[in-house]
Write a protein that holds these residues in place. Sequence first.
Motif, PDB file in Angstrom:
ATOM      1  N   ASP A 198       0.829  -1.204   0.000  1.00 10.06           N
ATOM      2  CA  ASP A 198       0.000   0.000   0.000  1.00 10.06           C
ATOM      3  C   ASP A 198       0.861   1.251   0.000  1.00 10.06           C
ATOM      4  N   ASP A 201       2.018   1.840  -3.396  1.00  4.34           N
ATOM      5  CA  ASP A 201       0.927   2.427  -4.169  1.00  4.34           C
ATOM      6  C   ASP A 201       0.798   3.918  -3.882  1.00  4.34           C
ATOM      7  N   LYS A 225      -6.746   0.413  -6.980  1.00  2.00           N
ATOM      8  CA  LYS A 225      -5.494   1.077  -6.633  1.00  2.00           C
ATOM      9  C   LYS A 225      -4.836   1.733  -7.845  1.00  2.00           C
TER      10      LYS A 225
END
Length: 420
Positions: A198, A201, A225
């Motif tokens: 994450d 990302d 995402k």
Amino acid sequence: MGCAEQESGNGTTDGKKEQMDSGSAAGDAVLACVRCSKLARLQCPKCLELKLPRANGAFCSQDCFKAAWGSHKVVHAESKRAVIRADNPQDQIAEALSRGWLYCLQKGQHRSGRAPNFDWTGDLRPYPISARRFVPENIPRPEWASNGNASAEQYSELQNSVEIKTPEQIQRMREVCKIARDVLDAAARAVKPGVTTDELDEIVHEATIAAGAYPSPLNYHFFPKSCCTSVNEVICHGIPDARRLEDGDIVNVDVTVYYKGYHGDLNETYFVGKVDEASQLLVQNTYECLEKAIAIVKPGVRYREVGEVISRHASLAGLSVVRSYSGHGIGELFHCAPNIPHYSRNKAVGVMKAGQTFTIEPMINAGVWRDRMWPDGWTSVTADGKRTAQFEHTLLVTETGCEVLTARIPTSPPVFPWLS
């Protein structure tokens, strides 16, 4: 994001005055910029506030500091992680759920607080994901940004005919692919044990937005995402989540950006900490498969030849080639003709012509070539749970060969030992 401060004297960031130490972490030792390795005269104020090693926050200029911010700020987050054990998945999951993160289901259209059931093929499991990231209103966006619908792409005539781009279109492709390369490089610099996908990302998202571009995967057919992060046995389309990368993992980061009406697409597979020899050979062979395929690209070559070259090199190493996903045309559309399979004896029709732009992105498995889909509807994994790797470039066919629009540049991080 604040500004870097002078290595000596006082500086001001976000209205707050900081007292700076004129010395370095090692007395008067010279520090190198963490982004470009030039002589560093500035220091990240947040690193000073957290009392982190000065070498980790040294920069040569404000421009380098700003360009590196997306990946550099991960260093700050790492200093606050002591309360969560990186080797305890249940702690990681509980912490993510406590923040309102949920598991992704139904191809990105549903969330759940309960982990899905599945006959997992390997050791990897899905973790909860964060909420969709914000894109400023001033950023031009593709059709699917608001509702996940890519119908204009789906029904475009360019799904059946390969576009020959004009010089103006080619220049747009060069621009967007340069941005995509810079964005991927920012993520690559942050790959290390303990970082969540994450967080990768977030780096991709913020670097893309900072360039005035839109992260193409975000809400594409409801993908949740801004990039794909595929770890170990994940072939492609892995969804960034709360799982922390572990020493010995391999992770593919797949980036596509949309800028001035055009898409640029590339990906690379990285080592996380110390990786076993078999995984090193798998990743290097995959890189070589792409390089060998690029070497034959020129006008008059049949698209099907790409698969022959890739399969030949992979099979010599005892590896297999994924058949479910192919290279594709790219430009004003994220995916369009031509379709370019990576396996041998494929039935792709057509020949390359100058002015065409497309991707080649071989996915090479350590075991069987077959794949399975996770309950989220996106994550494709190897059927036997063995590891897989991928590399991708966006290419332009020229009159005499090809131009790699997403090629590595001098500032790309030196993460592949065989290129040293």
